[in-house]
Design a protein around this motif. Sequence first.
Motif, PDB file in Angstrom:
ATOM      1  N   SER A  77     -33.332 -13.576  54.751  1.00  0.00           N
ATOM      2  CA  SER A  77     -33.039 -12.247  54.227  1.00  0.00           C
ATOM      3  C   SER A  77     -32.633 -12.344  52.760  1.00  0.00           C
ATOM      4  O   SER A  77     -32.129 -13.360  52.306  1.00  0.00           O
ATOM      5  CB  SER A  77     -31.901 -11.594  55.007  1.00  0.00           C
ATOM      6  OG  SER A  77     -32.299 -11.345  56.332  1.00  0.00           O
ATOM      7  N   GLN A 100     -31.073 -10.895  42.648  1.00  0.00           N
ATOM      8  CA  GLN A 100     -31.200 -11.075  44.085  1.00  0.00           C
ATOM      9  C   GLN A 100     -30.447 -12.304  44.545  1.00  0.00           C
ATOM     10  O   GLN A 100     -30.124 -13.188  43.744  1.00  0.00           O
ATOM     11  CB  GLN A 100     -32.668 -11.205  44.478  1.00  0.00           C
ATOM     12  CG  GLN A 100     -33.319 -12.492  44.000  1.00  0.00           C
ATOM     13  CD  GLN A 100     -34.802 -12.513  44.311  1.00  0.00           C
ATOM     14  OE1 GLN A 100     -35.516 -11.571  43.986  1.00  0.00           O
ATOM     15  NE2 GLN A 100     -35.249 -13.580  44.936  1.00  0.00           N
ATOM     16  N   VAL A 128     -31.026  -2.999  47.837  1.00  0.00           N
ATOM     17  CA  VAL A 128     -32.116  -3.300  48.769  1.00  0.00           C
ATOM     18  C   VAL A 128     -31.714  -4.484  49.635  1.00  0.00           C
ATOM     19  O   VAL A 128     -31.156  -5.463  49.144  1.00  0.00           O
ATOM     20  CB  VAL A 128     -33.422  -3.664  48.008  1.00  0.00           C
ATOM     21  CG1 VAL A 128     -34.557  -3.948  48.980  1.00  0.00           C
ATOM     22  CG2 VAL A 128     -33.797  -2.580  47.014  1.00  0.00           C
ATOM     23  N   ARG A 129     -32.022  -4.394  50.944  1.00  0.00           N
ATOM     24  CA  ARG A 129     -31.889  -5.539  51.847  1.00  0.00           C
ATOM     25  C   ARG A 129     -33.257  -5.768  52.464  1.00  0.00           C
ATOM     26  O   ARG A 129     -33.851  -4.869  53.036  1.00  0.00           O
ATOM     27  CB  ARG A 129     -30.864  -5.262  52.949  1.00  0.00           C
ATOM     28  CG  ARG A 129     -30.497  -6.491  53.749  1.00  0.00           C
ATOM     29  CD  ARG A 129     -31.059  -6.610  55.137  1.00  0.00           C
ATOM     30  NE  ARG A 129     -31.039  -5.425  55.952  1.00  0.00           N
ATOM     31  CZ  ARG A 129     -31.981  -5.177  56.858  1.00  0.00           C
ATOM     32  NH1 ARG A 129     -32.985  -6.005  57.039  1.00  0.00           N
ATOM     33  NH2 ARG A 129     -31.949  -4.094  57.581  1.00  0.00           N
ATOM     34  N   ASP A 130     -33.799  -6.971  52.303  1.00  0.00           N
ATOM     35  CA  ASP A 130     -35.116  -7.298  52.832  1.00  0.00           C
ATOM     36  C   ASP A 130     -34.971  -8.412  53.853  1.00  0.00           C
ATOM     37  O   ASP A 130     -34.653  -9.549  53.506  1.00  0.00           O
ATOM     38  CB  ASP A 130     -36.029  -7.738  51.682  1.00  0.00           C
ATOM     39  CG  ASP A 130     -37.465  -7.942  52.124  1.00  0.00           C
ATOM     40  OD1 ASP A 130     -37.744  -7.816  53.335  1.00  0.00           O
ATOM     41  OD2 ASP A 130     -38.298  -8.228  51.259  1.00  0.00           O
ATOM     42  N   TRP A 131     -35.177  -8.081  55.119  1.00  0.00           N
ATOM     43  CA  TRP A 131     -35.155  -9.072  56.183  1.00  0.00           C
ATOM     44  C   TRP A 131     -36.598  -9.452  56.468  1.00  0.00           C
ATOM     45  O   TRP A 131     -37.324  -8.765  57.162  1.00  0.00           O
ATOM     46  CB  TRP A 131     -34.475  -8.528  57.427  1.00  0.00           C
ATOM     47  CG  TRP A 131     -34.404  -9.506  58.560  1.00  0.00           C
ATOM     48  CD1 TRP A 131     -34.482 -10.863  58.483  1.00  0.00           C
ATOM     49  CD2 TRP A 131     -34.247  -9.189  59.938  1.00  0.00           C
ATOM     50  NE1 TRP A 131     -34.384 -11.422  59.732  1.00  0.00           N
ATOM     51  CE2 TRP A 131     -34.235 -10.416  60.649  1.00  0.00           C
ATOM     52  CE3 TRP A 131     -34.117  -8.021  60.653  1.00  0.00           C
ATOM     53  CZ2 TRP A 131     -34.098 -10.479  62.025  1.00  0.00           C
ATOM     54  CZ3 TRP A 131     -33.971  -8.082  62.024  1.00  0.00           C
ATOM     55  CH2 TRP A 131     -33.958  -9.302  62.697  1.00  0.00           C
ATOM     56  N   HIS A 132     -37.017 -10.558  55.883  1.00  0.00           N
ATOM     57  CA  HIS A 132     -38.406 -10.990  55.958  1.00  0.00           C
ATOM     58  C   HIS A 132     -38.855 -11.269  57.388  1.00  0.00           C
ATOM     59  O   HIS A 132     -40.018 -11.129  57.706  1.00  0.00           O
ATOM     60  CB  HIS A 132     -38.625 -12.236  55.092  1.00  0.00           C
ATOM     61  CG  HIS A 132     -38.128 -12.059  53.698  1.00  0.00           C
ATOM     62  ND1 HIS A 132     -38.780 -11.302  52.764  1.00  0.00           N
ATOM     63  CD2 HIS A 132     -37.009 -12.522  53.087  1.00  0.00           C
ATOM     64  CE1 HIS A 132     -38.102 -11.314  51.636  1.00  0.00           C
ATOM     65  NE2 HIS A 132     -37.028 -12.047  51.794  1.00  0.00           N
ATOM     66  N   GLY A 136     -37.808  -5.493  58.195  1.00  0.00           N
ATOM     67  CA  GLY A 136     -38.328  -5.150  56.883  1.00  0.00           C
ATOM     68  C   GLY A 136     -37.272  -4.778  55.863  1.00  0.00           C
ATOM     69  O   GLY A 136     -36.190  -5.342  55.845  1.00  0.00           O
ATOM     70  N   VAL A 137     -37.594  -3.785  55.050  1.00  0.00           N
ATOM     71  CA  VAL A 137     -36.788  -3.445  53.885  1.00  0.00           C
ATOM     72  C   VAL A 137     -35.945  -2.198  54.138  1.00  0.00           C
ATOM     73  O   VAL A 137     -36.443  -1.211  54.681  1.00  0.00           O
ATOM     74  CB  VAL A 137     -37.706  -3.223  52.664  1.00  0.00           C
ATOM     75  CG1 VAL A 137     -36.902  -2.877  51.427  1.00  0.00           C
ATOM     76  CG2 VAL A 137     -38.572  -4.449  52.408  1.00  0.00           C
ATOM     77  N   TYR A 139     -33.247   0.469  51.984  1.00  0.00           N
ATOM     78  CA  TYR A 139     -32.836   0.875  50.642  1.00  0.00           C
ATOM     79  C   TYR A 139     -31.594   1.753  50.705  1.00  0.00           C
ATOM     80  O   TYR A 139     -31.428   2.516  51.645  1.00  0.00           O
ATOM     81  CB  TYR A 139     -33.938   1.694  49.961  1.00  0.00           C
ATOM     82  CG  TYR A 139     -35.234   0.962  49.777  1.00  0.00           C
ATOM     83  CD1 TYR A 139     -35.461   0.209  48.631  1.00  0.00           C
ATOM     84  CD2 TYR A 139     -36.235   1.035  50.731  1.00  0.00           C
ATOM     85  CE1 TYR A 139     -36.650  -0.466  48.443  1.00  0.00           C
ATOM     86  CE2 TYR A 139     -37.434   0.365  50.551  1.00  0.00           C
ATOM     87  CZ  TYR A 139     -37.630  -0.377  49.410  1.00  0.00           C
ATOM     88  OH  TYR A 139     -38.813  -1.045  49.225  1.00  0.00           O
TER      89      TYR A 139
END
Length: 153
Positions: A77, A100, A128-132, A136-137, A139
């Motif tokens: 993440s 980031q 933004v948090r992006d959990w790959h 997902g993303v 905002y």
Amino acid sequence: MAAFVGAAVVSLGLVVPTSAFAVGCYGSTCDNKGPVAMGCNKDAVNVRGTTEVMLTYSKACNAYWVFSTWAPQFWDSTLYVERGYYNATTKQYTNIKRLQIAFSPGETAEWTNMLGSYGPNNEGFLGVRDWHGGDGVKYTGWHCHKRGCPPWV
């Protein structure tokens, strides 16, 4: 240290913020510095978001960062904080600067370094948090620092 007086001290034409505690940076000098290391977390307020991704602001430091207590539970993440400038013609934020941080599983909370406010009326900030590996993303939505950009963008 003197008691909190609220406004600002003017000395040699320079406006210096006053507070009940010392901070290590202000505005643009906070760029890419840690909120805890600089003491900016002492007056932090969450201006947008949820526990998944919170856009956080320090008035004493005049800077923003992203904080999450939820996302660090998951591997792969990333948290982002972005600063941009609203263009009324295109109705978009431009000249975006991003910081980031990727975090490891098992951490209980994580935050990005800060982006300070440079002061223009059209300046906005986004978290933004992006959990790959998961949902997902997420905002926070753009937060307008002053009044020169729409709050709904």
